[in-house]
Write a protein that holds these residues in place. Structure first.
Motif, short mmCIF file in Angstrom:
data_model
loop_
_atom_site.label_atom_id
_atom_site.label_comp_id
_atom_site.label_asym_id
_atom_site.label_seq_id
_atom_site.Cartn_x
_atom_site.Cartn_y
_atom_site.Cartn_z
N ASP A 1 0.86 -1.19 0.00
CA ASP A 1 0.00 0.00 0.00
C ASP A 1 0.89 1.23 0.00
O ASP A 1 1.72 1.42 0.89
CB ASP A 1 -0.92 0.01 1.22
CG ASP A 1 -2.01 1.05 1.11
OD1 ASP A 1 -1.67 2.24 0.93
OD2 ASP A 1 -3.19 0.70 1.22
N LEU A 2 0.69 2.10 -0.99
CA LEU A 2 1.56 3.26 -1.15
C LEU A 2 1.11 4.47 -0.34
O LEU A 2 1.84 5.45 -0.23
CB LEU A 2 1.64 3.63 -2.63
CG LEU A 2 2.17 2.54 -3.56
CD1 LEU A 2 2.19 3.02 -5.00
CD2 LEU A 2 3.57 2.09 -3.13
N GLU A 3 -0.09 4.43 0.22
CA GLU A 3 -0.61 5.55 1.02
C GLU A 3 -1.71 5.00 1.91
O GLU A 3 -2.89 5.25 1.71
CB GLU A 3 -1.15 6.65 0.09
CG GLU A 3 -1.49 7.95 0.79
CD GLU A 3 -0.29 8.83 1.09
OE1 GLU A 3 -0.47 9.89 1.68
OE2 GLU A 3 0.84 8.42 0.74
N VAL B 1 4.08 1.83 2.57
CA VAL B 1 5.20 2.69 2.18
C VAL B 1 4.93 4.11 2.67
O VAL B 1 3.82 4.62 2.55
CB VAL B 1 5.40 2.69 0.65
CG1 VAL B 1 6.53 3.63 0.24
CG2 VAL B 1 5.66 1.28 0.15
N MET C 1 11.38 9.60 -1.98
CA MET C 1 10.93 8.52 -2.85
C MET C 1 12.02 8.06 -3.80
O MET C 1 11.97 6.94 -4.32
CB MET C 1 9.69 8.97 -3.62
CG MET C 1 8.88 7.83 -4.21
SD MET C 1 8.30 6.64 -2.98
CE MET C 1 6.94 7.55 -2.23
N VAL D 1 -0.52 -4.27 -5.64
CA VAL D 1 -0.18 -2.90 -5.23
C VAL D 1 -1.45 -2.07 -5.16
O VAL D 1 -2.25 -2.08 -6.10
CB VAL D 1 0.84 -2.26 -6.19
CG1 VAL D 1 1.01 -0.76 -5.89
CG2 VAL D 1 2.19 -2.96 -6.10
N SER E 1 -2.70 1.79 -4.65
CA SER E 1 -2.21 3.17 -4.69
C SER E 1 -3.36 4.16 -4.63
O SER E 1 -3.91 4.55 -5.66
CB SER E 1 -1.38 3.41 -5.97
OG SER E 1 -0.96 4.75 -6.05
N LEU F 1 9.36 5.71 -8.53
CA LEU F 1 8.35 4.83 -7.94
C LEU F 1 7.82 3.83 -8.96
O LEU F 1 7.70 2.63 -8.67
CB LEU F 1 7.20 5.68 -7.39
CG LEU F 1 5.96 4.91 -6.91
CD1 LEU F 1 6.31 4.01 -5.73
CD2 LEU F 1 4.84 5.87 -6.55
N ILE G 1 7.94 -0.31 -8.84
CA ILE G 1 6.75 -1.15 -8.95
C ILE G 1 6.90 -2.15 -10.09
O ILE G 1 6.54 -3.32 -9.97
CB ILE G 1 5.49 -0.27 -9.14
CG1 ILE G 1 5.24 0.58 -7.91
CG2 ILE G 1 4.27 -1.15 -9.43
CD1 ILE G 1 4.09 1.55 -8.06
#
Length: 566
Positions: A312-314, A344, A380, A398, A400, A417, A421
């Motif tokens: 999970d990016l956020e 992340v 990043m 993933v 996002s 980024l 990925i």
């Protein structure tokens, strides 16, 4: 902690049966792109595909991208002559009157061989009412009608164009006491008039006629209110931002303030557990649609996996994963041996860890084997695939949500980024982004686009968080700061930049990404959410190619798309 679990009822295990819902599902899949009449969940809606304006033999158009992607800053609006002999004579749009007229006009697409640009469709923000019908709406009718914020802005745009054509704003008295401007006696009429004044003030700011702009802004201040109706709130933050731009242009703001503004992180301030973030996630329909659709997408992608890893990016408050944990814990055909989530982040490690503790506790209550990892990087550019503790026997996905836009002004970070990925090669990538074209270098373009976009958000919050104290915090910290950054800052200081899904699609092709169709069940899940939450009936859903666009009363706000690598 249980209050963090969404109240919206959503069933990830019981999908519509073929006998009862085949027609319904087919309607979901029949949702077409802008530019044609589409059947949206049984309701016929008219959507727009491009922008066209027959005014002095000029056309607005949407240019198609050439091969390759030359950067997000190449987005702008142009005027093109409709006569073939002048087809290549492009003139930059620099007048807010033309931009507003653009939004109000009938739309279509014209192809041009000019250099790569993408003109997003701000006209799609307008409601299903046709321009003709709105044009026939008198002020007296406005007073008794229930109009959305977008419709009010649209009507104000028409009145603004009429006033401008008569030169009303060209000879303003600079003494406020002698100004002839006034607001209508009726609430709705005042709403229309104050937006009209706001549009005129933005035009004067763009023309650097600051004294005249201040006269108009003073008029707006008489009606603007941070705790009023949606229009009053919207005008409050936009007038504040326009005044800040005037102060910056006239040197009233020091370089010290400019540095402070540059250092402000214009990101969502409600992403970690607190009353505001919980209220927003619980009551905003599009927030729920983003979460539940994403869960459905991941469940389908890992349907046969026993060990699952989600990056999970956020992650925010992580509320979306409570539904995922519930669904995986109840899966009997292919029992899950272990679920791992890696979050992340570049800051607020303690907040991310709190989210992890809550998810671990929840997974334990569901009797699901679970682990939570945090990957923290100061920049990043420091992100690397080796930080993710990948295992070949895991099925990797993933997630996002609303991260990529924060790096548009730092495209090297964004590209880093995307390369990371690609190197970890997930089986699916779910992306949610803001659906707006707020990246133009032209001030009036950003202003008009932002006015419609945030107008829809303020309208939504009136419906969903009307009496919740979290609303004021959300509008002030999140939207107010974003509006100020959009209207006040330029170049690298302008951090709040949104682009629409077709721009992201062009960008993703650079990394050999291919978009996959959202399944019938994913779209069905989105529809189910809107049916089971207050205000959901005003939440609009339609397909843009393979992507799902979520809006409020016809105004696009969020794009949802699913990707994988070739």
């Amino acid at each position: 902690m249980t209050e963090m679990v969404p109240s919206c009822k959503s069933d990830f295990t019981r999908l519509p049966d073929k006998s009862s819902s085949s027609k319904e599902c087919s309607k979901i899949l029949e949702v077409g792109n802008f530019g044609r009449r589409t059947q949206v969940y049984g309701k016929e809606e008219c959507r727009d595909s491009g922008i066209i304006l027959h005014q002095n033999n000029l056309l607005y158009h949407e240019q198609q991208p050439l091969s390759g992607f030359v950067g997000f800053d190449d987005l702008s609006v142009r005027l093109v002559s409709q006569f073939p002999s002048c087809h290549d004579d492009c003139i930059k749009l620099t007048n807010i009157q033309a931009e507003i007229f653009n939004l109000l006009s009938e739309k279509e697409t014209v192809t041009s061989p000019a250099s790569f640009e993408i003109l997003e469709n701000p006209g799609s923000k307008c409601s299903q009412r046709s321009s003709k019908k709105l044009h026939e709406t008198s002020c007296s009718e406005v007073g008794g009608a229930v109009l959305s914020t977008t419709e009010i802005i649209w009507l104000a745009g028409e009145k603004f164009i009429q006033s401008s054509s008569l030169g009303v704003y060209d000879f303003l008295e600079l003494d406020l006491s002698s100004s002839t401007f006034s607001l209508g006696p009726d609430n709705k009429e005042r709403d229309v008039d104050v937006i009209k004044h706001l549009l005129a003030s933005a035009e004067k700011v763009d023309e650097e006629q600051f004294d005249r702009a201040i006269v108009l802004l003073n008029q707006c201040d008489e009606y603007a209110c941070a705790e009023g109706n949606p229009i009053q709130r919207l005008v409050y933050y936009f007038t504040k931002a326009l005044r800040a731009r005037i102060d910056l242009k006239t040197g009233r703001l020091t370089s010290k303030y400019r540095g402070k503004m540059k250092s402000v992180e214009i990101k969502n301030k409600i992403q970690y557990p607190n009353p505001t973030s919980i209220a927003f996630s619980k009551h905003a329909p599009f927030s729920q649609v983003v979460h539940f659709t994403g869960v459905q997408v991941i469940l389908e992608a890992v349907a046969e996996a026993k060990r699952i890893h989600i990056v999970d990016l956020e992650i925010g408050i992580g509320v979306q994963f409570s539904s995922l944990i519930q669904a995986l814990a109840s899966r009997h055909e292919c029992p899950v041996e272990h679920l791992k989530i890696t979050a992340v982040g570049t800051k607020s490690k303690s907040d991310i860890e709190k989210t992890g503790v809550w998810l671990e506790t929840f997974a334990l209550s569901m009797n699901l084997s679970f682990s939570f990892n945090v990957v923290m990087v100061s920049d990043m550019l420091d992100l690397d695939a080796s930080l993710f503790e990948l295992n070949s026997n895991e099925s990797l996905a993933v997630y996002s949500p609303f991260l990529l836009w924060t790096m548009i002004f730092q495209q090297d970070r964004l590209e880093c980024l995307m390369k990371v990925i690609r190197s970890i090669n997930p089986c699916v990538i779910y992306i949610a982004e803001n659906e707006a074209n707020i990246n133009s270098a032209v001030f009036v373009n950003r202003f008009t686009e932002a006015l419609f976009y945030y107008g829809a958000y303020f309208d939504c919050l009136e419906n969903c968080l009307s009496d919740d104290p979290a609303r004021n915090i959300l509008e002030s910290i999140n939207y107010g700061r974003a509006i100020e950054n959009i209207l006040m800052a330029e170049k690298e200081e302008r951090r709040t930049r949104y682009v629409k899904v077709n721009v992201w699609k062009t960008f993703f092709t650079r990394f050999n990404m291919v978009e996959t169709q959202l399944s019938t069940y994913s779209v069905y899940q989105a529809r189910l959410v809107t049916k089971n939450i207050a205000g959901g009936s005003s939440c609009s859903l339609h397909m843009d190619g393979k992507s799902l666009i979520v809006g409020w009363k016809g105004t696009p706000l969020v794009s949802l798309s699913v990707w994988k690598f070739k």
